[in-house]
Scaffold this active site. Structure first.
Site, mmCIF file in Angstrom:
data_model
loop_
_atom_site.group_PDB
_atom_site.id
_atom_site.type_symbol
_atom_site.label_atom_id
_atom_site.label_comp_id
_atom_site.label_asym_id
_atom_site.label_seq_id
_atom_site.Cartn_x
_atom_site.Cartn_y
_atom_site.Cartn_z
ATOM 1 N N LYS A 22 -3.846 43.486 -5.788
ATOM 2 C CA LYS A 22 -5.110 43.815 -6.469
ATOM 3 C C LYS A 22 -6.248 42.971 -5.899
ATOM 4 C CE LYS A 22 -6.105 41.835 -10.682
ATOM 5 N NZ LYS A 22 -7.403 41.160 -10.602
ATOM 6 N N ASN A 23 -6.012 41.671 -5.797
ATOM 7 C CA ASN A 23 -7.106 40.781 -5.394
ATOM 8 C C ASN A 23 -7.472 40.906 -3.919
ATOM 9 O OD1 ASN A 23 -7.244 39.959 -7.995
ATOM 10 N ND2 ASN A 23 -6.394 37.909 -7.662
ATOM 11 N N CYS A 116 -15.571 35.011 -19.603
ATOM 12 C CA CYS A 116 -14.323 35.750 -19.767
ATOM 13 C C CYS A 116 -13.533 35.089 -20.883
ATOM 14 C CB CYS A 116 -13.548 35.842 -18.467
ATOM 15 S SG CYS A 116 -12.658 34.375 -18.064
ATOM 16 N N ASP A 305 -3.064 31.746 -11.363
ATOM 17 C CA ASP A 305 -2.640 33.021 -11.953
ATOM 18 C C ASP A 305 -1.151 33.046 -12.306
ATOM 19 O OD1 ASP A 305 -5.169 33.962 -11.780
ATOM 20 O OD2 ASP A 305 -4.834 35.242 -10.029
ATOM 21 N N ARG A 397 -4.541 46.132 -16.117
ATOM 22 C CA ARG A 397 -5.541 45.816 -15.091
ATOM 23 C C ARG A 397 -4.871 45.294 -13.820
ATOM 24 N NH1 ARG A 397 -9.746 41.657 -16.812
ATOM 25 N NH2 ARG A 397 -10.161 42.037 -14.641
HETATM 26 C C1 UD1 Z 1 -10.054 34.687 -7.995
HETATM 27 C C2 UD1 Z 1 -9.020 35.647 -8.475
HETATM 28 C C3 UD1 Z 1 -8.396 35.151 -9.776
HETATM 29 C C4 UD1 Z 1 -7.888 33.722 -9.616
HETATM 30 C C5 UD1 Z 1 -8.957 32.828 -9.027
HETATM 31 C C6 UD1 Z 1 -8.459 31.446 -8.683
HETATM 32 C C7 UD1 Z 1 -9.835 37.779 -7.684
HETATM 33 C C8 UD1 Z 1 -10.441 39.091 -8.022
HETATM 34 N N1 UD1 Z 1 -9.651 36.942 -8.695
HETATM 35 O O1 UD1 Z 1 -11.067 34.632 -8.993
HETATM 36 O O2 UD1 Z 1 -7.322 36.020 -10.095
HETATM 37 O O3 UD1 Z 1 -7.519 33.221 -10.879
HETATM 38 O O4 UD1 Z 1 -9.481 33.409 -7.810
HETATM 39 O O5 UD1 Z 1 -7.432 31.521 -7.764
HETATM 40 O O6 UD1 Z 1 -9.478 37.507 -6.562
HETATM 41 N N2 UD1 Z 1 -16.524 28.629 -9.437
HETATM 42 C C9 UD1 Z 1 -17.785 28.101 -9.629
HETATM 43 N N3 UD1 Z 1 -18.868 28.822 -9.200
HETATM 44 C C10 UD1 Z 1 -18.735 30.022 -8.572
HETATM 45 C C11 UD1 Z 1 -17.450 30.544 -8.377
HETATM 46 C C12 UD1 Z 1 -16.359 29.820 -8.815
HETATM 47 O O7 UD1 Z 1 -17.937 27.022 -10.196
HETATM 48 O O8 UD1 Z 1 -19.754 30.612 -8.198
HETATM 49 C C13 UD1 Z 1 -15.337 27.865 -9.876
HETATM 50 C C14 UD1 Z 1 -14.525 28.586 -10.953
HETATM 51 O O9 UD1 Z 1 -15.034 28.344 -12.244
HETATM 52 C C15 UD1 Z 1 -13.140 27.981 -10.731
HETATM 53 C C16 UD1 Z 1 -13.088 27.755 -9.222
HETATM 54 O O10 UD1 Z 1 -14.446 27.791 -8.785
HETATM 55 O O11 UD1 Z 1 -13.018 26.749 -11.384
HETATM 56 C C17 UD1 Z 1 -12.306 28.775 -8.440
HETATM 57 O O12 UD1 Z 1 -12.714 30.085 -8.838
HETATM 58 P P1 UD1 Z 1 -12.738 31.301 -7.817
HETATM 59 O O13 UD1 Z 1 -11.797 31.006 -6.688
HETATM 60 O O14 UD1 Z 1 -14.125 31.640 -7.490
HETATM 61 O O15 UD1 Z 1 -12.139 32.451 -8.720
HETATM 62 P P2 UD1 Z 1 -12.475 34.002 -8.637
HETATM 63 O O16 UD1 Z 1 -12.837 34.379 -7.253
HETATM 64 O O17 UD1 Z 1 -13.403 34.368 -9.749
#
Ligand code: UD1
Length: 420
Positions: A22-23, A116, A305, A397
């Protein structure tokens, strides 16, 4: 709302085919906005999140046809630049369209995703990356409005490793004028698949698979096809399932190279795990589960995850396990529900201390998010008596035909359709 009814205690025996990731699919579905034309994606998981992203592409003007595990996408007329709140709020990954829309059209209007179930989950790094490439970003009624006559190559270092921000900024940088150097890029296989795909579209990205990408911008790209990589989170969840029930499963169409720390953890828990090039065999015979420790970290560390599924496993291990989530420090909504099945878990900040119990006893429980939900199903597979997992729309999902895959290998699980 649908729920699952489970009767625990049956060992699992047989084969489960792992679905496409999915990701990995979601960012590739955003990348199609970078070049007009026809795309064919295969090994696509049949999931609600993928349908949501397909619907977003339709709103943006693309034609998307869904076939069995395939998507055929025509972006020849995808000229709209607004991603509406109604869709983005249901799936945060919709925010991925910001980079491609901005890079191709010089403007984008994308709703902010909001929070979320377990916390705020910001997108500030996505936005900072776009600004580093020369875009001007404003907030208008909950929408990020991004503009740039053209994006300019730049050096940008992500202060923390982010999967989503890495994907978004890479997709913007491939069409920028000049060279970008992006540092502290996330190493997750899904990010790597995106970079490889973009190069197949004609991008010039070097350093793929390392923390620093050098991207020489190109004026335009062309469509390409893609085969989605296996879903490593689904794979890890079924590894846990064998631990919960005993038995032996062969997980096919998997990629063990993405699973090293998960396999090590499963072995530490007392499971016998063997693997070939694209399959993993997991076995638990009568032996007791052993306690283990997990600290989640960006890839190649233990995936956040999978902490909820492994918490269900730890709940039955003979001793004290510790699970620390450093990525999402509040992602513990499953703890109280696992406790309803008899788990003994104490929270110390972002550390769950799990004292293994002899058995779980079935009860009605409620899902609060995708990975929490699967931990409840796993616990239900082991529980004495009947477990009802309510609100499984979260599960739909991210897990393709979970109940079908599990019942084919012997689990007593069925879906009960509820009112919408
Ligand atoms: C993706 C995955 C999700 C997984 C996560 C961490 C997808 C669609 N989702 O989510 O399943 O749980 O990686 O492996 O691929 N952060 C910030 N600012 C930002 C973006 C992120 O502070 O702009 C922080 C987040 O709060 C978190 C960390 O960075 O603590 C990592 O998050 P991130 O890798 O961005 O997660 P997602 O891409 O949302």
């Amino acid at each position: 709302m649908d729920s699952f009814l489970l009767r625990g205690g049956t060992p699992l025996e047989g084969e489960i085919p792992i679905s496409g990731s999915k990701n990995a699919t979601l960012p590739l579905l955003a990348a199609v906005l970078l070049a007009p034309g026809f795309y064919r994606f295969t090994n696509v998981p049949q999931l609600k999140d993928v349908r949501t992203m397909s619907n977003l592409l339709r709103i943006l003007g693309a034609k998307v046809d869904e076939a069995e595990h395939e998507l055929h996408i025509d972006t020849s007329h995808a000229t709209h630049v607004e991603a509406p709140y109604e869709l983005v709020k249901t799936m945060r990954a919709s925010f991925y369209v910001l980079g491609p829309l901005l890079a191709r059209h010089g403007e984008a209007r994308v709703s902010l995703p909001g929070g979320c179930a377990w916390g705020p989950r910001p997108v500030d790094l996505h936005m900072k990356g776009m600004e580093a490439l020369g875009a001007k970003l404003d907030l208008d009624q909950g929408y990020v409005v991004a503009r740039a006559d053209y994006l300019k190559g730049a050096e940008f270092e992500f202060p923390i490793s982010s999967v989503g921000a890495s994907c978004n900024v890479i997709m913007a940088a491939v069409l920028a004028r000049g060279t970008s150097v992006l540092k502290n890029i996330a190493l997750e296989p899904e990010v790597t698949q995106l970079s490889i795909f973009l190069n197949r579209m004609g991008a010039k990205i070097s350093g793929i698979g390392t923390r620093t990408l050098t991207i020489q911008g190109v004026p335009d790209l062309k469509p390409a096809d893609a085969v989605m990589i296996p879903d490593r989170i689904e794979t890890g969840s079924y590894i846990c399932a064998v631990g919960m029930t005993s038995g032996k499963l062969r997980l096919t169409h998997a990629d063990p190279s993405h699973m090293q720390i998960v396999i090590e953890t499963a072995r530490a828990a007392g499971l016998n795990v063997q693997y070939g090039s694209d399959s993993i065999t997991v076995e638990r015979r009568n032996g007791a589960l052993k306690p283990f420790a997990i600290t989640t970290d960006p890839y190649p560390g233990f995936p956040t995850d999978l902490q909820a599924p492994f918490m269900a496993l730890a709940g039955l291990a003979g001793g004290e396990s510790r699970i620390t989530d450093t990525i999402y420090t509040d992602r513990f909504t499953h703890v109280a529900e696992l406790a309803r099945l008899g788990a003994n878990i104490r929270m110390e900040g972002n550390v769950a201390v799990i004292a293994g119990v002899k058995e779980f006893v079935g009860a009605p429980v409620m899902s609060t998010d995708l990975r929490a939900s699967v931990s409840l199903v796993l616990a239900g597979l082991a529980a004495r008596g009947e477990t009802e997992v309510k609100r499984i729309y979260h599960l739909d999902r991210g897990y393709e035909k979970l109940e079908v895959k599990l019942s084919r290998v012997g689990a007593d699980i069925r879906r009960v359709e509820g009112e919408a």
